[in-house]
Design an enzyme around this catalytic site. Structure first.
Site: not given
Ligand code: PEP
Length: 250
Positions: A10-11, A95, A173, A233-234
């Site tokens: 979720w960064k 990461h 991303g 990610g996104g």
């Protein structure tokens, strides 16, 4: 047979309230998950709220970053011991965003994997090349150097608890995904490296792919023999997309 693992990074998104709400949606959407391991990585500030909602659900919670020490004079940092106490069972380390923006080193990744294991966290070690490195034909050299450094401080029993994530930096991303063939080629090379250096666990360690994984490309990526799951990610911020990726892994 390696059990698939789908991890959601979720960064730096979603504070405790929004992260807990997403965790509830996810928990309710995954009522009968038995074929795939699922873990989410909220921000450190949201770990407690997310872990409370996911307790007993089978969905794991991880910490995106730790210091390599358990406690001490390191303002702003979090430790593996504290993450474990807050409800984490997983750790992300290496990461590319940490390597790029926070000067993470290969040796630092290994030290953090070691600290995570000592505290009872399963590390996901990320490796991946930049576009310039790919164009220079250095993909295997870079990814295997990063992996060797990350595993160097670990005992054989600790290595057995690691998951690897291959994440080409140019695909994170960006909407640009490695083709299943490109990804499989690197995964196979990483597994060959494991066979040479850690033969006992070469067939059991999971190697995830990460880099713009979406519902519509997950199935073809996950169909490759050495791709054992995804680091997302996104798309992990949208429950429908994330659960579609999990379904593709079944
Ligand atoms: C990631 O953050 O590890 C990642 C792969 O991001 P995205 O899926 O958005 O490319």
């Amino acid at each position: 047979m390696r059990r698939p693992l789908i991890a959601g990074n979720w960064k730096l998104n979603l504070g405790p309230g929004a992260a807990a709400a997403l965790a509830v949606y996810l928990r309710d959407a995954l009522t009968d998950e038995d074929a795939v391991d699922v873990v989410v990585f909220p921000t450190a500030l949201a770990i407690g709220a997310v872990a409370a909602e996911l307790d007993g659900s089978g969905v794991g919670v991880g910490v995106q970053e730790i210091a390599a020490i358990a406690s001490g004079a390191m303002t702003g940092a979090n430790s593996a011991v504290m993450a474990r106490e807050a409800g984490c069972t997983w750790l992300l380390t290496g990461h590319s965003e940490r390597r790029q923006h926070f000067a993470e080193t290969d040796a630092g990744v290994g030290a953090k994997a070691k600290a995570g294991l000592a505290a009872g966290l399963y590390p996901i070690v990320c490796v991946g090349e930049t576009l310039a490195e790919r164009k220079a034909g250095r993909v295997d050299e870079v990814t295997q150097r990063q992996l060797a450094a990350a595993l160097a401080p670990l005992t054989p029993d600790e290595v057995a608890l690691v998951t690897i994530a291959y994440e080409p930096v140019w695909a994170i991303g960006t909407g640009e995904t490695a083709s299943p063939e490109q990804a499989q080629e690197v995964h196979a090379a990483l597994r060959a490296w494991l066979r040479a250096h850690h033969p006992r666990v070469a067939e059991t360690l999971r190697i995830l792919y990460g880099g713009s994984v979406k519902a519509d490309n997950a199935r073809s990526l996950l169909g490759s023999p050495d791709i054992d799951g995804a680091l997302v990610g996104g798309a992990s911020l949208r429950v429908g997309d994330f659960t579609d990726i999990i379904a593709a892994a079944r």
